[in-house]
Design a protein around this motif. Structure first.
Motif, PDB file in Angstrom:
ATOM      1  N   ARG A  30     -10.536 -13.329 -20.071  1.00  0.00           N
ATOM      2  CA  ARG A  30     -11.067 -13.945 -21.420  1.00  0.00           C
ATOM      3  C   ARG A  30     -10.239 -13.103 -22.473  1.00  0.00           C
ATOM      4  O   ARG A  30      -9.782 -13.368 -23.448  1.00  0.00           O
ATOM      5  CB  ARG A  30     -12.461 -13.775 -21.289  1.00  0.00           C
ATOM      6  N   ARG A  31     -10.194 -11.697 -21.959  1.00  0.00           N
ATOM      7  CA  ARG A  31      -9.554 -10.644 -23.077  1.00  0.00           C
ATOM      8  C   ARG A  31      -8.085 -11.135 -23.476  1.00  0.00           C
ATOM      9  O   ARG A  31      -7.437 -11.049 -24.550  1.00  0.00           O
ATOM     10  CB  ARG A  31      -9.575  -9.356 -22.634  1.00  0.00           C
ATOM     11  N   ASP A  66     -13.273 -11.406 -31.383  1.00  0.00           N
ATOM     12  CA  ASP A  66     -14.092 -10.361 -30.498  1.00  0.00           C
ATOM     13  C   ASP A  66     -15.541 -10.877 -30.307  1.00  0.00           C
ATOM     14  O   ASP A  66     -16.192 -10.622 -29.121  1.00  0.00           O
ATOM     15  CB  ASP A  66     -14.150  -8.912 -30.631  1.00  0.00           C
ATOM     16  N   ARG A  67     -16.099 -11.394 -31.241  1.00  0.00           N
ATOM     17  CA  ARG A  67     -17.561 -11.724 -31.396  1.00  0.00           C
ATOM     18  C   ARG A  67     -17.533 -13.422 -30.809  1.00  0.00           C
ATOM     19  O   ARG A  67     -18.662 -13.752 -30.535  1.00  0.00           O
ATOM     20  CB  ARG A  67     -18.170 -11.429 -32.509  1.00  0.00           C
ATOM     21  N   VAL A  68     -16.882 -14.078 -31.600  1.00  0.00           N
ATOM     22  CA  VAL A  68     -16.807 -15.606 -31.173  1.00  0.00           C
ATOM     23  C   VAL A  68     -16.106 -16.371 -30.155  1.00  0.00           C
ATOM     24  O   VAL A  68     -16.371 -17.573 -29.742  1.00  0.00           O
ATOM     25  CB  VAL A  68     -16.605 -16.210 -32.420  1.00  0.00           C
ATOM     26  N   LEU A  69     -14.839 -15.480 -29.976  1.00  0.00           N
ATOM     27  CA  LEU A  69     -13.607 -16.331 -29.064  1.00  0.00           C
ATOM     28  C   LEU A  69     -14.007 -15.670 -27.576  1.00  0.00           C
ATOM     29  O   LEU A  69     -13.333 -14.715 -27.354  1.00  0.00           O
ATOM     30  CB  LEU A  69     -12.479 -16.256 -29.501  1.00  0.00           C
ATOM     31  N   VAL A 117      -8.088 -12.597 -10.649  1.00  0.00           N
ATOM     32  CA  VAL A 117      -8.175 -11.771 -11.809  1.00  0.00           C
ATOM     33  C   VAL A 117      -9.652 -12.080 -12.224  1.00  0.00           C
ATOM     34  O   VAL A 117     -10.440 -13.143 -12.459  1.00  0.00           O
ATOM     35  CB  VAL A 117      -7.415 -12.369 -12.763  1.00  0.00           C
ATOM     36  N   PRO A 118     -10.258 -10.703 -12.617  1.00  0.00           N
ATOM     37  CA  PRO A 118     -11.546 -10.694 -13.053  1.00  0.00           C
ATOM     38  C   PRO A 118     -12.069 -11.589 -14.321  1.00  0.00           C
ATOM     39  O   PRO A 118     -10.840 -11.850 -15.098  1.00  0.00           O
ATOM     40  CB  PRO A 118     -12.081  -9.258 -13.576  1.00  0.00           C
ATOM     41  N   ARG A 120      -8.069 -14.330 -25.580  1.00  0.00           N
ATOM     42  CA  ARG A 120      -8.414 -13.911 -27.021  1.00  0.00           C
ATOM     43  C   ARG A 120      -7.222 -13.270 -27.651  1.00  0.00           C
ATOM     44  O   ARG A 120      -7.077 -13.465 -28.958  1.00  0.00           O
ATOM     45  CB  ARG A 120      -9.625 -13.027 -26.756  1.00  0.00           C
ATOM     46  N   VAL A 121      -6.691 -12.149 -26.968  1.00  0.00           N
ATOM     47  CA  VAL A 121      -5.560 -11.218 -27.672  1.00  0.00           C
ATOM     48  C   VAL A 121      -4.493 -12.110 -27.769  1.00  0.00           C
ATOM     49  O   VAL A 121      -3.896 -12.132 -29.056  1.00  0.00           O
ATOM     50  CB  VAL A 121      -5.276 -10.179 -26.608  1.00  0.00           C
ATOM     51  N   THR A 122      -4.061 -13.119 -26.878  1.00  0.00           N
ATOM     52  CA  THR A 122      -3.041 -13.907 -27.127  1.00  0.00           C
ATOM     53  C   THR A 122      -3.085 -14.799 -28.511  1.00  0.00           C
ATOM     54  O   THR A 122      -2.325 -14.975 -29.368  1.00  0.00           O
ATOM     55  CB  THR A 122      -2.670 -14.765 -26.014  1.00  0.00           C
TER      56      THR A 122
END
Length: 217
Positions: free
Chosen positions: A10-11, A150-153, A4-5, A14-16
């Motif tokens: 990371r996304r 989106d900027r820090v995590l 997985v890229p 972050r979303v979870t």
């Protein structure tokens, strides 16, 4: 199965974490189920169901614009939903405008799905204009927390700019040209193996600026 890229996991993380934080914070911290629904929906709409691309500053500006547009969006849909014909006309007009606005650029087309979903959600039962305040606050909380995370995590630095890629390709082409000149000169220091290496590097960087290799944004 391929790996997985890094950007994808990371996304995902972050979303979870963002969705969990805004939902439970609004539902149990503030005690407002409607606020929780709109907070988590705004996070999912603009990070999972549609995504922004580019460097962090550009993503932040895009999400702030979506927040401003979304507040108007939810307000209109909330009041239009109490009347069937008003809801039908508003949905048609809004859907057309958002779909057509995609021709204005990739930034709009990236978030068009999220904007349409923000209009659809208030159009579903319960048709309750009295809950508009909770809806708008939930939307604002979700979008603000999404912008911050989106900027820090596990922030995504974004793809290199086209100007950076073009400069790198130009530097490699210059190095190759200098190597060819040196190799053709009597007593030149560049060997054929080094020249082949320079040619391969120049070809690789030149391929990176092909339009089908450059990120759409």
């Amino acid at each position: 199965m391929g790996r997985v890229p890094a950007a994808a996991w990371r996304r995902g993380v972050r979303v979870t974490l963002t969705a969990i934080a805004v939902f439970y914070g609004c539902r149990y911290g503030l005690g407002d189920p409607t606020m929780a629904l709109y907070a988590v929906f705004s996070v999912l709409a603009f990070s999972l169901l549609s995504q922004t691309s580019g460097p962090p500053a550009v993503r932040t500006r895009t999400l702030l614009a979506c927040l401003a547009f979304g507040l108007v969006d939810v307000t209109i849909a909330t009041y239009a939903a109490v009347n069937t014909w008003a809801a039908v006309v508003a949905m048609f007009v809004f859907g057309f405008l958002v779909s057509f606005a995609g021709v204005c650029g990739v930034r709009v087309s990236e978030v068009s799905t999220g904007l349409q979903l923000l209009f659809i959600l208030p159009s579903l039962p319960p048709f309750d204009p009295q809950s508009l305040g909770s809806r708008l606050i939930g939307l604002t909380i979700g979008m603000v927390v999404l912008i911050v995370t989106d900027r820090v995590l596990l922030a995504d630095p974004g793809p290199p700019s086209f100007a950076h890629q073009l400069a790198a390709s130009t530097d490699q082409a210059r190095a190759l040209a200098a190597g060819i000149v040196d190799a053709g000169r009597l007593g030149g220091s560049v060997t054929s193996d080094e020249l082949d290496q320079l040619a391969a590097e120049a070809k690789a960087t030149a391929s990176s600026i092909r339009l089908d290799e450059v990120p759409l944004a």
